[in-house]
Design a protein around this motif. Structure first.
Motif, short mmCIF file in Angstrom:
data_model
loop_
_atom_site.label_atom_id
_atom_site.label_comp_id
_atom_site.label_asym_id
_atom_site.label_seq_id
_atom_site.Cartn_x
_atom_site.Cartn_y
_atom_site.Cartn_z
N GLU A 39 12.99 -3.73 -0.34
CA GLU A 39 13.93 -3.16 -2.02
C GLU A 39 12.66 -3.30 -2.46
N GLN A 40 12.00 -3.57 -2.77
CA GLN A 40 10.52 -2.74 -3.75
C GLN A 40 10.22 -1.48 -3.62
N LEU A 41 10.41 -1.20 -1.90
CA LEU A 41 9.68 0.64 -1.53
C LEU A 41 10.95 0.89 -1.88
N PHE A 42 12.14 0.72 -1.92
CA PHE A 42 13.70 1.47 -1.89
C PHE A 42 13.52 1.70 -3.28
N ARG A 43 13.15 1.22 -4.44
CA ARG A 43 12.73 1.14 -5.59
C ARG A 43 11.77 1.99 -6.09
N ALA A 44 10.73 1.70 -5.98
CA ALA A 44 10.05 2.75 -5.58
C ALA A 44 10.15 4.17 -5.54
N LEU A 45 10.68 4.62 -4.71
CA LEU A 45 10.86 5.46 -4.08
C LEU A 45 11.94 6.26 -4.93
N SER A 46 12.89 5.79 -5.30
CA SER A 46 14.56 6.30 -6.25
C SER A 46 13.59 6.95 -7.66
N LEU A 47 12.99 5.88 -8.22
CA LEU A 47 11.80 6.18 -9.64
C LEU A 47 11.25 7.59 -9.67
N CYS A 48 10.59 7.66 -8.10
CA CYS A 48 10.02 8.88 -8.13
C CYS A 48 10.60 10.19 -7.35
N LYS A 49 12.22 9.92 -7.76
CA LYS A 49 12.70 11.19 -7.56
C LYS A 49 12.77 12.58 -8.40
N ALA A 50 12.11 12.47 -9.50
CA ALA A 50 11.42 13.84 -10.35
C ALA A 50 11.10 14.12 -9.58
N SER A 103 1.24 -0.93 0.09
CA SER A 103 -0.06 -0.25 -0.42
C SER A 103 0.70 1.33 0.08
N VAL A 104 1.88 0.98 0.35
CA VAL A 104 3.11 2.51 0.70
C VAL A 104 3.67 2.66 -0.56
N VAL A 105 4.06 1.32 -1.24
CA VAL A 105 4.10 1.33 -2.38
C VAL A 105 3.49 1.80 -3.37
N ALA A 106 2.14 1.59 -3.61
CA ALA A 106 0.60 2.26 -4.36
C ALA A 106 1.00 3.89 -3.53
N ILE A 107 0.97 4.81 -2.78
CA ILE A 107 1.02 5.90 -2.78
C ILE A 107 2.02 6.60 -3.62
N ILE A 108 3.36 5.79 -3.21
CA ILE A 108 4.39 6.52 -3.63
C ILE A 108 4.22 6.51 -4.93
N GLN A 109 3.79 6.12 -5.64
CA GLN A 109 3.45 5.34 -7.26
C GLN A 109 2.26 6.39 -7.64
N ARG A 121 21.87 2.22 -2.25
CA ARG A 121 22.34 3.61 -4.28
C ARG A 121 21.42 3.13 -4.54
N GLN A 122 20.02 2.88 -3.94
CA GLN A 122 18.87 3.46 -4.48
C GLN A 122 18.74 5.19 -3.89
N PHE A 123 19.25 5.38 -2.42
CA PHE A 123 18.98 6.68 -1.97
C PHE A 123 19.69 7.48 -2.34
N PHE A 124 20.20 7.90 -3.79
CA PHE A 124 21.71 8.64 -4.07
C PHE A 124 20.97 9.00 -4.28
N CYS A 125 20.15 8.97 -5.22
CA CYS A 125 19.57 10.41 -5.69
C CYS A 125 18.98 10.86 -5.06
N PHE A 126 18.58 11.43 -3.80
CA PHE A 126 17.53 12.07 -3.21
C PHE A 126 19.61 13.37 -2.55
N LYS A 127 19.58 14.44 -3.08
CA LYS A 127 21.13 15.11 -2.96
C LYS A 127 21.06 16.21 -1.71
N GLU A 128 19.43 16.19 -1.37
CA GLU A 128 19.51 16.90 -0.01
C GLU A 128 19.14 15.97 1.14
#
Length: 479
Positions: free
Chosen positions: A301-312, A272-278, A340-347
């Protein structure tokens, strides 16, 4: 009277300090406190003190009993020494009659914050006209009653209300009052219930909502929340395991333009968390917090990946906290890839990952992480321990394989002040070598702490050698 007391700003400051009761008095639900007695005495001192002292005396109320004590017929029974602890004294008391309304409402306009933890006195108000505004200047309401009769809230919902904390399994009975009477609500917290189906209807009337804490609600409510320009914080909490919300799969993307904090916790599932993220965009989000009771590594891992894909749409994130207290099965995948999935969040300022499995950082990954996150202050990768421009570091250390190659250029991290190690093999290391490495590379660290229960003797020896190195005649660390 000193002339300084004629200055309203000074008088307000003095009285405001006086009106802060000690903790022992806060715990008492209604008995007259020393603070209340002092304010009452000041109100009787002179006309200069009267209004301000009375406003502060009645500002915060725990229950209706003090107001009922203003009714001549009820005064003796309210404050009778034998009935003050009698919870059922009001059962045989008739409701207020018309000439008693003025006595009951005499000071109600001064009340700014009220907490209702029982409905035992509400039947005394049944004869009040339905349009009566009992608390016309109320700012905060804490409704701590599990069972609520329809209409009970009508006396406590003036247009001035800004904060409402509600505990009720029957919340749907009261939602229409909250939405219709309090359009300027800024903070709305509901604990209990299953997420009222009337939430969307209520929120449509709350155009200035800033903070919302609520059980899981439906997709319509989610879509409406995205249209509230003032919304800054949403906290979704449920005490029961629940898969939610399925209908999100059929929604178009919605954007929460100004939301800065999103927290999902309790019995919510990872899917459900992944669905909200997406399905939603949060271009202003700074803090994202998730607590899932059971979080297997594959789902993590699915949660981490979903976050990284929503970096924009999540590029402003400064704090990420993902946790689960329940133990899960062993994982065989590479935990370094997950980090490394979190490396896209520079702040990032804070990164806390606790999935009940250790995440080890090798030299290359740690260097890459610190380079990628220039603003990092606090990080944690297991057991709720913190890695902190960077002042505290807690990581799992393989003390059996400490190896500093002499041909590799040494480095210094001058801001790190606290170092915690977690290794069952610490007894087997050369403590003098460990102390010298720490002293040369982390000069601001005064001692090392052990993150597990109990402190091994060797750790005392490491700190002893650190002290010896620090107390050498030369203050410069060895290179």
């Amino acid at each position: 009277m000193h002339r300084a007391l004629l200055v309203s700003e000074i008088l307000v400051q003095i009285f405001d300090n006086l009106s802060q009761p000690p903790i022992s008095e806060i715990l008492d639900t209604w008995l007259p406190s020393s603070t209340g007695k002092s304010l009452a005495s000041l109100a009787l001192t002179c006309t200069t003190f009267h209004e301000l002292a009375m406003d502060l005396l009645w500002c915060n109320m725990l229950g209706l009993r003090p107001l009922l004590g203003c009714v001549t017929r009820l005064h003796s029974v309210v404050y009778d020494s034998e009935s003050v602890y009698d919870r059922d004294w009001s059962e045989d008391v008739d409701p207020l009659v018309e000439h008693e309304f003025h006595q009951f409402l005499r000071h109600s306009a001064r009340v700014r914050n009220i907490s209702i933890s029982a409905t035992k006195f509400l039947h005394l108000l049944t004869t009040l006209p339905i349009e009566t505004c009992v608390f016309p200047n109320l700012r905060s309401l804490s409704w701590l009653v599990q069972c609520t009769e329809i209409g009970d809230l009508r006396f406590f919902l003036p247009p001035t209300l800004r904060s409402c904390y509600h505990i009720s399994e029957e919340l749907q009975l009261d939602m229409k009052y909250i939405g219709a009477r309090c359009p300027d609500m800024e903070e709305f917290t509901v604990y209990g219930g299953s997420g009222g189906v009337r939430l969307s209807e209520t929120l449509r009337s709350c155009k200035r909502l800033k903070h919302l804490q609520y059980p899981p609600f439906d997709s319509t409510a989610w879509m409406h929340l995205s249209t509230i320009p003032t919304l800054l914080e949403v906290n979704i909490f449920t005490s029961r395991m629940i898969h939610y919300p399925g209908p999100l799969d059929n929604l178009d993307f919605a954007t929460f333009l100004h939301l800065t904090t999103l927290s999902l916790s309790g019995g919510i599932e990872a899917a459900s968390v992944v669905a909200i993220i997406q399905h939603f965009k949060f271009p202003s989000l700074k803090k994202f917090k998730v607590h899932v009771r059971v979080l297997p590594w594959a789902e993590a891992e699915q949660l981490f990946r979903a976050l990284s894909l929503c970096k924009a749409s999540w590029q402003t994130l400064e704090h990420i906290i993902i946790s689960s207290r329940n133990k899960t099965q062993e994982h065989t995948s590479d935990s370094l890839t997950a980090v490394r999935q979190f490396f896209c969040f520079k702040e990032l300022r804070t990164l806390r990952i606790y999935v009940h499995r250790p995440i080890y950082l090798d030299d290359d990954l740690l260097f890459e992480a610190m380079t990628t996150w220039p603003h990092i202050r606090l990080a944690s990768f297991s057991n709720y321990h913190y890695i902190s421009r960077l002042q505290e570091l807690q990581v799992l250390v393989d003390a059996r394989n400490i190896d500093i190659a002499p041909e590799v250029e040494s480095f210094q991290h001058t801001s790190l002040r606290n170092l915690a190690v977690d290794s069952c093999e610490l007894e087997a290391v050369n403590v003098e070598a460990v102390a010298r490495i720490i002293y040369s590379m982390l000069p601001a660290v005064s001692q090392v702490i052990y993150s597990d229960d109990g402190v091994p003797r060797s750790l005392h020896n490491v700190n002893k050698h650190l002290d010896l190195l620090r107390n050498k005649p030369s203050s410069a660390p060895d290179q």
